[in-house]
Design a protein around this motif. Structure first.
Motif: not given
Ligand SMILES: [Zn+2]
Ligand SMILES: [Zn+2]
Length: 293
Positions: A44, A46, A66, A92, A167
């Motif tokens: 991801c 993130s 995640h 997540c 996610c």
């Molecule tokens: Zn994510």
């Protein structure tokens, strides 16, 4: 007494984002815990932002990830929802206080208890939960999680393809459902990255007409293949004007400072625009984090 679970992982060594092989321990299996043998972990954006400390300083080495898929390797004595060998996913967050208003309403991701959101990685918590004092993510061989914070993965699903649903998928599906996107409506998807491509697929599956907005034509073929009916080049003022007031819903996944006005012009009266790109500053005063569903 149960022992700590040894785990090999890839961890960010420092804010450069460089990954190193690293060994950590997961907590010893508690009565409600599941030991997962990780088979896939989605990447991801993130993870990248976090590994590079773009969203704040982190303690290194830090294992991110995640969108975790695997098989149940062992279960604690009181686990009732999963059996050894079953496919299982973790998204997540991996725990919550369980007593605050948000937890009581099933919105554990917004937990307002001590420490707030208990992220799958990078959350400071007691050693008893995360040896080392910080949660560590899924770029790893093993994972330990309470059964209430894991998700059943249907055996008929392609488990590798299921990972991004944990996610990116929920980051589309949740606002679509929460804000009433319906079949037959026109969905605008701004940006065709990790979130945007998932929004196109889910929007199409929900029976929407999907228009993708992109800065260049390089992603047109991909957008159409994923289910979009039209691609509009957002830098083309005439093309943008031609689709003004057409979208019931806009899913804006741009993760950098940008002018949202052109997209607001594309919304129908009483339309809805959802901002899911984590823009720290620039798109609007204070950034967009507080608006991310
Ligand atoms: Zn994510
Ligand atoms: Zn809570």
């Amino acid at each position: 007494m149960a022992e700590l679970v040894p785990c090999n992982c890839l961890a960010a060594a420092d804010a450069s984002g460089r990954m190193i092989r690293h060994k950590i321990f997961r907590r010893a299996l508690g009565p409600k815990d599941i030991h997962i043998s990780v088979t896939y972990s989605g990447i991801c954006h993130s993870d990248i932002h976090t590994a590079k400390a773009e969203w704040g300083a982190k303690a290194y080495p830090l294992c991110v990830g995640h969108e975790i898929l695997g098989r149940v390797k062992a279960v604690g004595a009181e686990v009732s929802k999963f059996k050894v060998g079953e496919a299982i996913g973790v998204g997540c967050f991996t725990d919550s206080c369980r007593t605050c208003e948000e937890c009581g309403e099933g919105n554990e991701q917004y937990c307002s208890g001590p420490g707030g959101n208990h992220g799958t990685y990078g959350s400071a918590r007691p050693e008893s939960l995360h040896p080392g004092g910080v949660s560590q993510g899924g770029y790893a061989s093993d994972f330990v999680v309470d059964e209430n914070y894991a998700i059943r993965i249907p055996e008929k699903m392609d488990v590798a393809a299921a990972a991004p649903l944990l996610c990116a998928g929920i980051t589309c599906f949740s606002p679509f459902i929460e804000h009433g996107l319906k079949a037959g409506q026109t969905l605008g998807v701004v940006g065709l990255g990790g979130l945007g491509h998932m929004a196109v697929k889910i929007g199409k599956a929900m029976g929407c007409e999907v228009i993708v907005f992109s800065r260049s034509s390089s992603k047109t073929e991909d957008a159409l293949r994923l289910g979009a009916t039209k691609v509009v080049i957002s830098t083309d003022a005439e093309a943008m004007k031609a689709v003004s007031r057409t979208c019931h819903f806009i899913y804006n996944s741009i993760a950098f400072a940008h002018d949202v006005q052109p997209y607001l012009n594309v919304l129908r009266t009483r339309g809805t625009m959802i901002m899911v790109g984590g823009v720290p500053q620039g798109a609007m005063p204070g950034g967009t984090f507080a608006l991310i569903p």
